[in-house]
Design an enzyme around this catalytic site. Structure first.
Site, PDB file in Angstrom:
ATOM      1  N   ASP A   1       0.764  -1.216   0.053  1.00 17.86           N
ATOM      2  CA  ASP A   1      -0.025  -0.014   0.062  1.00 17.86           C
ATOM      3  C   ASP A   1       0.845   1.107   0.014  1.00 17.86           C
ATOM      4  OD1 ASP A   1      -2.624   1.496   0.345  1.00 17.86           O
ATOM      5  OD2 ASP A   1      -1.870   1.920   2.362  1.00 17.86           O
TER       6      ASP A   1
ATOM      7  N   THR B   1      -2.916   5.685  -4.499  1.00 17.97           N
ATOM      8  CA  THR B   1      -1.778   6.353  -3.824  1.00 17.97           C
ATOM      9  C   THR B   1      -0.514   6.052  -4.784  1.00 17.97           C
ATOM     10  OG1 THR B   1      -1.458   4.825  -2.279  1.00 17.97           O
ATOM     11  CG2 THR B   1      -2.813   6.552  -1.641  1.00 17.97           C
ATOM     12  N   THR B   2      -0.217   5.026  -5.036  1.00 20.41           N
ATOM     13  CA  THR B   2       1.181   4.773  -5.683  1.00 20.41           C
ATOM     14  C   THR B   2       1.114   5.259  -7.253  1.00 20.41           C
ATOM     15  OG1 THR B   2       1.326   2.469  -4.594  1.00 20.41           O
ATOM     16  CG2 THR B   2       2.297   3.061  -6.241  1.00 20.41           C
TER      17      THR B   2
ATOM     18  N   ASP C   1      -9.330   0.403   1.120  1.00 23.82           N
ATOM     19  CA  ASP C   1      -9.006   0.979  -0.027  1.00 23.82           C
ATOM     20  C   ASP C   1     -10.182   0.345  -1.111  1.00 23.82           C
ATOM     21  OD1 ASP C   1      -6.802   1.959   0.537  1.00 23.82           O
ATOM     22  OD2 ASP C   1      -5.393   0.765  -0.516  1.00 23.82           O
TER      23      ASP C   1
END
Length: 559
Positions: free
Chosen positions: A67, A100-101, A393
């Site tokens: 994550d 997010t990545t 998520d």
């Protein structure tokens, strides 16, 4: 310094001895390298074939995850520019819940493209203007590409959840878990005044338990309380029970000031003990008078009071967490009582309670319960922690899809299509900004390239095939990382929420522009660190500039 010295061109010293300053190109290179180091540190986690990171804290606790935001928050980053990129991940997590990545990787790639433009003597303000134009155009194009969906389409919502969980700890049981997620979101979705539907995640609680398989996870319409009865003689299974939520200890009232007691005989001591017992009996009598069958107490319950409650046939649980108390109030329709003297039947809630002796859990279900609990199970703490991150998520992206109503084809399909459209748009942009718009399109294509790399595929061949499919008009053509083929990813069930993609591109562009606008770094201390990085820089990863030493040290043990 004399007037004569100043006239001879001697510099005037206005900063302290330890202060350091880095200007113009040096400052830009420093900032870009720091930001790119952060972005590159999480790229290998992107996609279904992404790898995990092991993060070991200074206290020795271990986190195994892929994550993005968790990795960046746990890393020991000691560089202000790098921390700005971490904020991109945190913003993406707060606003969209996933991606997010992607957001961080695009921000790093934008700065890489900007560095090449700076080397061509293109001014940072022209690059920033171009990036702003491209970002606005990209959001418009995403809206045009996006596919409208019905919030009642459970099959599609499950695909959104499965796409989010693929590559994470929840992947093995994603069919079962995706159904739980969709059921949970639909249970807490409320209709707003304007007719839109908004999932209220405050009514959704997540509890975890080790010692079982993830496939044994379940959704409960109510609350789960991980507490034991305070007395073994208390009932544990009740229907239509009246429940009192108490934020007051059922204990002997203590004196406000320190006091001592002198006794002259055993009779006086016995009298004192009996007085305390009487006080506890009165508290229990007040609980019984309200009509409560069950008491959830946020504070302590005295041993003698436990005995009295058991005699009255009242189930009591103590030291219940504040968050659980607030959730129980929603589930049962009860008020939290802070003073027993004012408690009455109106403060009570109604619900069914049952005890799972094997799991040592209480299940609490209200009559018209709006709150639901996802009980996640896993074999170990590390497994269940990663499972919870993946489920969180997935919950966020399904909630976003329900409220926003738009989805996109995954597998890099939207990024390749965006890049194609941005290159066409660049032809209409005048000035040097045109080059920045083209660079923005190239940066967005990082996502399919990294997906291919992480899957062990050739990124160049993959990108060529994807571009060819999109040039032929196949807007939803993406990469199947398992087979290596280019296919219609929307039809194959790889679906992402449009809102998350818009947020990722917007956040990445703003962060890149913020870094590019800096041309001067003034530090009260030394900009470089004293670490001994092995390759090219003091402690930084891959020859990062001075100032990344803290981050390099943290990452050295991780990767």
């Amino acid at each position: 310094m004399s007037q004569q010295q100043r006239m001879q061109g001697q510099p005037m010293i206005i900063m302290g001895e330890d202060a350091q300053r880095m200007k113009d190109k040096d400052a830009q290179e420093h900032n870009i390298a720091a930001a790119r180091a952060v972005a590159e540190s999480v790229q290998s986690t992107l996609g279904p074939k992404g790898m995990d990171k092991m993060l070991v804290s200074s206290m020795g606790s271990v986190t195994v995850t892929n994550d993005g935001v968790t990795i960046l928050q746990e890393m020991d980053i000691d560089n202000p520019t790098a921390e700005m990129i971490v904020e991109v991940a945190e913003t993406q997590e707060n606003e969209a819940g996933d991606g997010t990545t992607t957001a961080v990787a695009i921000a790093g790639e934008l700065l890489k493209q900007a560095e090449e433009l700076l080397e061509q003597d293109i001014h940072p303000t022209a690059i920033i203007r171009g990036f702003n134009l491209a970002s606005e155009r990209a959001r418009d194009e995403i809206d045009d590409i996006a596919i409208d969906v019905d919030r009642e389409d459970e099959d599609l919502l499950r695909k959104v959840a499965e796409t989010s969980m693929t590559g994470k700890g929840a992947e093995l049981n994603k069919e079962h878990l995706s159904q739980l997620i969709v059921d949970a979101i639909q249970a807490v979705t409320v209709e707003a005044d304007d007719g839109s539907y908004i999932p209220d995640l405050e009514f959704l609680n997540i509890e975890t338990q080790t010692g079982a398989a993830a496939g044994d996870s379940e959704l409960l319409h109510g609350a789960v309380i991980d507490k034991d009865p305070v007395h073994e003689d208390m009932p544990v299974d009740l229907e239509d029970a009246s429940v009192l939520l108490l934020d007051q200890p059922v204990e002997v009232d203590e004196a406000e000031a320190d006091a001592s007691l002198s006794v002259d005989s055993p009779d006086q001591l016995q009298q004192f003990i009996e007085q305390e017992e009487q006080q506890l009996q009165e508290k229990v009598d007040k609980i019984v008078e309200t009509g409560a069958d069950v008491v959830f107490c946020q504070k302590g319950i005295d041993d003698m009071a436990q005995h009295y409650l058991a005699k009255e046939g009242v189930l009591a649980l103590r030291r219940v967490k504040k968050s659980d108390m607030q959730f129980l109030a929603e589930v049962l329709g009860a008020g939290i009582v802070s003073d027993l003297d004012t408690a009455g039947a109106d403060d009570l809630g109604t619900g069914d309670l049952s005890r799972d002796e094997e799991a040592e859990l209480f299940y609490v279900e209200g009559e018209d319960s709006h709150g639901v609990t996802l009980l996640l199970r896993g074999s170990t703490e590390h497994v269940v922690d990663e499972l919870e991150r993946g489920i969180n998520d997935a919950l966020d992206v399904v909630a976003s899809t329900v409220s926003d109503g738009r989805v996109l084809a995954g597998g890099g399909a939207v990024e390749v299509e965006l890049a194609r459209r941005l290159r066409d748009y660049a032809d209409s942009v005048e000035g040097r900004e045109q080059l920045a718009v083209e660079a923005f399109g190239d940066a967005v294509e990082l996502v399919p390239r990294v997906l291919a790399e992480n899957a062990g595929l050739d990124p160049i061949d993959t990108l060529v095939d994807l571009r060819a499919a999109h040039d032929d008009g196949d807007v939803t053509a993406g990469l199947n990382v398992f087979s290596g083929d280019v296919e219609d990813t929307y039809e194959s069930g790889v679906v992402e929420p449009a809102h998350a993609k818009e947020q990722a591109i917007s956040s990445a562009a703003e962060a890149a522009n913020l870094v590019l606008k800096i041309d001067d770094i003034i530090s009260a201390g030394d900009l470089s660190t004293e670490g001994d990085g092995e390759e090219g820089g003091p402690g930084g990863p891959g020859g990062a500039p001075g100032g990344m030493g803290g981050m390099g040290g943290g990452m050295g043990g991780m990767m």
